[in-house]
Design a protein around this motif. Sequence first.
Motif, PDB file in Angstrom:
ATOM      1  N   LEU A 543       0.728  -1.120  -0.019  1.00  0.00           N
ATOM      2  CA  LEU A 543      -0.023  -0.157   0.073  1.00  0.00           C
ATOM      3  C   LEU A 543       0.787   1.178  -0.014  1.00  0.00           C
ATOM      4  O   LEU A 543       0.394   2.080  -0.644  1.00  0.00           O
ATOM      5  N   ALA A 544       1.823   1.152   0.591  1.00  0.00           N
ATOM      6  CA  ALA A 544       2.906   2.424   0.653  1.00  0.00           C
ATOM      7  C   ALA A 544       3.207   2.565  -0.766  1.00  0.00           C
ATOM      8  O   ALA A 544       3.500   3.800  -1.484  1.00  0.00           O
ATOM      9  N   ALA A 545       3.622   1.621  -1.498  1.00  0.00           N
ATOM     10  CA  ALA A 545       4.173   1.793  -3.208  1.00  0.00           C
ATOM     11  C   ALA A 545       2.755   2.497  -3.761  1.00  0.00           C
ATOM     12  O   ALA A 545       3.009   3.063  -4.913  1.00  0.00           O
ATOM     13  N   GLN A 546       1.687   1.748  -3.470  1.00  0.00           N
ATOM     14  CA  GLN A 546       0.455   2.654  -4.226  1.00  0.00           C
ATOM     15  C   GLN A 546       0.239   4.044  -3.878  1.00  0.00           C
ATOM     16  O   GLN A 546      -0.146   4.675  -4.901  1.00  0.00           O
ATOM     17  N   LEU A 547       0.502   4.152  -2.687  1.00  0.00           N
ATOM     18  CA  LEU A 547       0.466   5.743  -2.093  1.00  0.00           C
ATOM     19  C   LEU A 547       1.438   6.502  -3.035  1.00  0.00           C
ATOM     20  O   LEU A 547       1.009   7.435  -3.487  1.00  0.00           O
ATOM     21  N   ILE A 548       2.508   6.054  -3.356  1.00  0.00           N
ATOM     22  CA  ILE A 548       3.397   6.833  -4.179  1.00  0.00           C
ATOM     23  C   ILE A 548       3.147   7.079  -5.439  1.00  0.00           C
ATOM     24  O   ILE A 548       3.259   8.189  -6.011  1.00  0.00           O
ATOM     25  N   PHE A 549       2.422   6.136  -6.102  1.00  0.00           N
ATOM     26  CA  PHE A 549       2.084   6.246  -7.620  1.00  0.00           C
ATOM     27  C   PHE A 549       0.676   6.734  -7.522  1.00  0.00           C
ATOM     28  O   PHE A 549      -0.041   7.055  -8.802  1.00  0.00           O
ATOM     29  N   GLY A 550       0.042   7.155  -6.541  1.00  0.00           N
ATOM     30  CA  GLY A 550      -1.573   7.490  -6.540  1.00  0.00           C
ATOM     31  C   GLY A 550      -2.560   6.494  -6.856  1.00  0.00           C
ATOM     32  O   GLY A 550      -3.589   6.860  -7.021  1.00  0.00           O
ATOM     33  N   GLY A 551      -2.358   5.314  -6.540  1.00  0.00           N
ATOM     34  CA  GLY A 551      -3.261   4.217  -6.483  1.00  0.00           C
ATOM     35  C   GLY A 551      -4.246   4.338  -5.480  1.00  0.00           C
ATOM     36  O   GLY A 551      -5.519   4.108  -5.547  1.00  0.00           O
ATOM     37  N   ILE A 552      -3.883   5.051  -4.111  1.00  0.00           N
ATOM     38  CA  ILE A 552      -4.511   5.220  -3.100  1.00  0.00           C
ATOM     39  C   ILE A 552      -4.003   6.687  -2.281  1.00  0.00           C
ATOM     40  O   ILE A 552      -3.002   7.208  -2.910  1.00  0.00           O
ATOM     41  N   GLY A 553      -4.837   7.149  -1.706  1.00  0.00           N
ATOM     42  CA  GLY A 553      -4.392   8.444  -0.910  1.00  0.00           C
ATOM     43  C   GLY A 553      -3.925   8.223   0.465  1.00  0.00           C
ATOM     44  O   GLY A 553      -3.668   7.173   0.813  1.00  0.00           O
ATOM     45  N   ALA A 554      -3.802   9.161   0.986  1.00  0.00           N
ATOM     46  CA  ALA A 554      -3.207   9.122   2.637  1.00  0.00           C
ATOM     47  C   ALA A 554      -3.989  10.133   3.350  1.00  0.00           C
ATOM     48  O   ALA A 554      -4.483  11.135   2.889  1.00  0.00           O
ATOM     49  N   SER A 555      -4.570   9.517   4.592  1.00  0.00           N
ATOM     50  CA  SER A 555      -5.346  10.347   5.394  1.00  0.00           C
ATOM     51  C   SER A 555      -4.915  10.155   6.884  1.00  0.00           C
ATOM     52  O   SER A 555      -5.463  10.841   7.757  1.00  0.00           O
ATOM     53  N   GLY A 556      -3.907   9.470   7.199  1.00  0.00           N
ATOM     54  CA  GLY A 556      -3.448   9.401   8.478  1.00  0.00           C
ATOM     55  C   GLY A 556      -2.764  10.496   9.080  1.00  0.00           C
ATOM     56  O   GLY A 556      -2.242  11.090   8.571  1.00  0.00           O
ATOM     57  N   LYS A 557      -2.941  10.497  10.491  1.00  0.00           N
ATOM     58  CA  LYS A 557      -2.389  11.443  11.520  1.00  0.00           C
ATOM     59  C   LYS A 557      -1.362  10.988  12.426  1.00  0.00           C
ATOM     60  O   LYS A 557      -1.944  10.079  12.900  1.00  0.00           O
ATOM     61  N   LEU A 558      -0.218  11.480  12.491  1.00  0.00           N
ATOM     62  CA  LEU A 558       0.534  10.948  13.481  1.00  0.00           C
ATOM     63  C   LEU A 558      -0.106  10.936  14.801  1.00  0.00           C
ATOM     64  O   LEU A 558      -0.485  11.769  15.468  1.00  0.00           O
ATOM     65  N   PRO A 559      -0.133   9.616  15.536  1.00  0.00           N
ATOM     66  CA  PRO A 559      -0.590   9.596  16.724  1.00  0.00           C
ATOM     67  C   PRO A 559       0.461   9.847  18.013  1.00  0.00           C
ATOM     68  O   PRO A 559      -0.297  10.015  19.172  1.00  0.00           O
ATOM     69  N   VAL A 560       1.370  10.200  17.486  1.00  0.00           N
ATOM     70  CA  VAL A 560       2.433  10.417  18.754  1.00  0.00           C
ATOM     71  C   VAL A 560       3.326  11.708  18.292  1.00  0.00           C
ATOM     72  O   VAL A 560       3.439  11.852  16.766  1.00  0.00           O
ATOM     73  N   SER A 561       3.964  12.209  19.237  1.00  0.00           N
ATOM     74  CA  SER A 561       5.008  13.226  18.879  1.00  0.00           C
ATOM     75  C   SER A 561       6.194  12.527  18.498  1.00  0.00           C
ATOM     76  O   SER A 561       6.780  11.730  19.529  1.00  0.00           O
ATOM     77  N   ILE A 562       7.040  13.223  17.782  1.00  0.00           N
ATOM     78  CA  ILE A 562       8.416  12.607  17.602  1.00  0.00           C
ATOM     79  C   ILE A 562       9.574  13.848  18.018  1.00  0.00           C
ATOM     80  O   ILE A 562       9.934  14.473  16.929  1.00  0.00           O
ATOM     81  N   GLY A 563       9.990  13.782  19.222  1.00  0.00           N
ATOM     82  CA  GLY A 563      10.698  14.987  19.467  1.00  0.00           C
ATOM     83  C   GLY A 563      10.330  16.185  19.323  1.00  0.00           C
ATOM     84  O   GLY A 563       9.035  16.669  19.489  1.00  0.00           O
ATOM     85  N   ASP A 564      11.254  17.028  18.504  1.00  0.00           N
ATOM     86  CA  ASP A 564      10.832  18.328  18.085  1.00  0.00           C
ATOM     87  C   ASP A 564      10.698  18.198  16.440  1.00  0.00           C
ATOM     88  O   ASP A 564      10.731  19.388  16.007  1.00  0.00           O
ATOM     89  N   LYS A 565      10.714  17.105  16.062  1.00  0.00           N
ATOM     90  CA  LYS A 565      10.535  16.859  14.468  1.00  0.00           C
ATOM     91  C   LYS A 565       9.049  16.953  14.053  1.00  0.00           C
ATOM     92  O   LYS A 565       8.716  17.547  12.925  1.00  0.00           O
ATOM     93  N   PHE A 566       8.278  16.171  14.799  1.00  0.00           N
ATOM     94  CA  PHE A 566       6.600  16.189  14.343  1.00  0.00           C
ATOM     95  C   PHE A 566       6.023  16.177  15.750  1.00  0.00           C
ATOM     96  O   PHE A 566       6.476  15.545  16.726  1.00  0.00           O
ATOM     97  N   SER A 567       4.703  16.476  15.281  1.00  0.00           N
ATOM     98  CA  SER A 567       3.829  16.658  16.603  1.00  0.00           C
ATOM     99  C   SER A 567       2.693  15.684  16.328  1.00  0.00           C
ATOM    100  O   SER A 567       2.491  15.397  15.212  1.00  0.00           O
ATOM    101  N   ALA A 568       2.196  15.198  17.508  1.00  0.00           N
ATOM    102  CA  ALA A 568       0.831  14.243  17.239  1.00  0.00           C
ATOM    103  C   ALA A 568      -0.235  15.015  16.566  1.00  0.00           C
ATOM    104  O   ALA A 568      -0.381  16.442  16.804  1.00  0.00           O
ATOM    105  N   GLY A 569      -0.818  14.417  15.513  1.00  0.00           N
ATOM    106  CA  GLY A 569      -1.431  15.051  14.636  1.00  0.00           C
ATOM    107  C   GLY A 569      -0.914  15.325  13.460  1.00  0.00           C
ATOM    108  O   GLY A 569      -1.757  15.828  12.403  1.00  0.00           O
TER     109      GLY A 569
END
Length: 983
Positions: A543-569
């Motif tokens: 499915l990740a490969a399909q996402l890259i080529f537009g076979g599927i979309g993406a709607s997930g949101k990060l459920p946890v914070s990753i240090g100061d790199k990314f925030s939950a959501g």
Amino acid sequence: MSLNKNLLLLICGTILGFNLSAQESKINSPEFLKYENSKWVDSIMATLTPEERIAQLFMIPAFSNKDEAHKQEILEQIEKYKIGGLIFMQGDPKTQLKLMNDYQLASEVPLIGAIDAEWGLGMRLDNSISFPYQMALGAIQGEELLYEMGVEIAKQIKRSGLHVNFGPVVDVNNNPQNPVINYRSFGEDKQNVARKGIAYMKGMQSQNLLATAKHFPGHGDTDTDSHYALPQINHPFERLDDLEMYPFKELINAGIGGVMVAHLDIPALDSTGAPSTLSKPIITGILKEKLGFKGLIVTDAMNMKGVAEGNEPGEVDMKAVLAGNDLLEFSDDIPKAIAEIQKAIRNGLISQAEIDARCRKILAVKQWVGLDKYEPIPVKNIEEEVNSPEAQWLNRRLVEASLTLLKNEHSILPLQNLDTLKIASVSIGASKTTDFQKSLNLYTRVKNFQLERDATASEIEELNEKLKDYNLVVLALHDFSIRPRNQIDLSPVVQKFISERAQMKNNIFSLFKNPYVINSLENIENSEVLIEAYQDSELTQELAAQLIFGGIGASGKLPVSIGDKFSAGDGLDLKGGLRFKYTAPGDAGMDAKKLGSAIDSLMQQAMSAKATPGGVVLVARDKKVVFHKAYGLHKYSDTIPVEKTDLYDLASVSKISSALPAIMKLYDEGRFDLQAGIDDYLPYFKNSNKAGIPFRQIFAHQARFKPWIPYWKNTLRNNGSYKWNTFKKDSSSRYPVRISNDLWLHRNYQKKIYRAIKKSPLEQEAKYKYSGLVFYLLPGIVEEITGEDYVNYLDRNFYNKLGATTLTYNPSKKFELERIVPTESDFNFRHEEIHGNVHDEGAIMMGGVSANAGLFANANDLAKLMQMYLDMGEYGGQRYIEASTLKEFTRTQFPENDNHRALAFDKPYLEYRGEDSNTARDASSESFGHTGFTGTMVWMDPQEDLLYIFLSNRVLPTRDNTRLYKLNTRTQIQQAIYDSIEN
């Protein structure tokens, strides 16, 4: 009373000496409680001695992958002590169910069966589905799929003979270093955790399977594994109440049936240092009295060191009962535990009435789950049922909804303009081609590389040198453990490689790892594209490969914070549907069982009858490939299995797959006229009997042309030998056209073919008669109009843009013979097995390049071109042909003349002719396609948005093999496809 008010009252009540009354909260009591005083429970209680009522509080571990001695040990404890239930561990569904049936038969009181199935039976049992881990589920937006998962998991658990799931985990994981919860949690957002937990719980309990929220009062903020030591949580009560206990309170209010207590030392809740499992202030004081929970309270495993350390077997169980637990699992010593509890009763520490009340609660659960009417469960087909197509599709939807796109600079995804990209993929941590890489190659040609996790500097240098040849690099970081733990197991030079690549342009990263790993990867947050897939499985990779080529979309949101790199959501939305989605039949409203079993049966029938040695069938609906399967062997006499990636000789399917798209494009551009004749583009045909006959009539096969000309027969003498001036055994500038290894055709023979077509007589009547003559001329006409080499024109304008890289002429020049399926053993003309070259004699005499035949492809690449037709000229975000043109070329042209044909495309007969029809009964009048002499068929139906491809080599060993026609295999499969569509 509102949720916020409840929380405020609870906190205030706690501060004021726990004076809050549980009755003030609106709590949905567990459904099973209505049976506590039922006739059935009364009848069972009347048969139990006080000692046996104690025994009902115990659940011991059972395995379905151990020997007979283990089974006898379980049976002894059932018969001797009348224990309440079993928790099943490792094994498989079939063996587990057999054992559970035996254990139930041996027990006077029905046993309650439980399992840790946080992500489904696959958590414990082989041959069963594992749904995504809860961290991935936490990324999903909305809770509908979680409810569906709960329903499905409940059905599977009950089918395997059990009644309780020790899940969901509703710990709020706010400690990235948590070694025991981590990926098992829905994340760090307490409200998201609560919502997901409630949905999952309600799905399970809708099927009368008891759900158990764990690990109360919250195991998320620990860095110690309670299996090995007692973790301590040093937060104040206010924090624990507001955060850690929040999801438990919400699930209790929502009516959860069970709560499992963790082994934790929480000074703010119990200053004695006792593990929470043994703490009366926590279990009775908070869980029962303050939170008002009346359901089943279960201990975590009593053999874990977090509770067992410093406590003797038996005594520890007694303490757990005194603390307020109802059901104890994994007791190390049942007889001693019973004796200790009896001693506590005699000493007045607990009353027999309290034991009886807990026993009644357990029996009430048993009645609620249906054990009052217990019958042995049939074992037959259990593994097929717990791995049903519906469950597989649900799993696919869950994974798809979880995929999280964290970065997409310059809107690189979905990839477009494939003809401008030269793509390489690097799977880090892999030693062979991965499912991710195979899936990338479904969309276009991708060069695959693997990089071991302990690769050396010289190996990385060599790889970097190779990657210079590519303008886009897709990198995948794979996991190296069974579970997606928060750890990096990569050599320093590999980590440096990742860091450097992350800072380069045109590099895409897909992480099949625990999201917390991102914090340990230097510069990964600077990558232009970053996909978080949460775990490493065949499905996440696909499915990740399909996402890259537009076979599927993406709607997930990060459920946890990753240090100061990314925030939950964090997470970007991306629309899919650009190209094929490879999915399950249910995703397109089709019955997977009907579809698969019917096609399998018909293909097996064909192969058994030696109608074809093998084949490939592809079905797509709504631009979703829902069936793609290879069958049989390349030849009857060998052992090479057909692969989905194998190339087949398309025969007459070439007519609509080669020159026709070029002609339609030129028609769009006003450079080709359907009212013009051959002579308008090839002056050589002026003054011939074919001059002035419009292409509309020619393409509809009512131009009075002869069906075919056996050109090859004109090259033979009367004695069967070749004419010396036509063929030579070796190639040369005069004889450059390869017919076989020992047969080379004169360079001017193509002119003789043109001459034969020009001079061929016309039929008397202008009515439908299939003819392939003009298709020998079309490549020349395309070249005449465009001034460009015919093959280059097709590659540049269609095949390369579509990513259809196996659509090709003369495939043996580009692909290994092992990937090309052979056709006929030709004993008349070439005197060899035809393998890697076109089967059609006329096409091979044209150098293998004709619009009559000669094109090869695998089913997947051919499907891209056909889907473009089905979508009226558009695919992958590009328009190839105007919709109006396709509608014109695919409509019946001369129905008044009893001619069903469109322009080059075949159409269903004007009236269905039963077994003699060219299509299935249910193919609509709007449908169109073509068949091929070698046993191929493609068909598209706009009314159902349906695409069907059938590839075979029925001409092996000889074209005289017509069994495929007699069996009507192709049209029967087509009808089975229509039959599988759910109304």
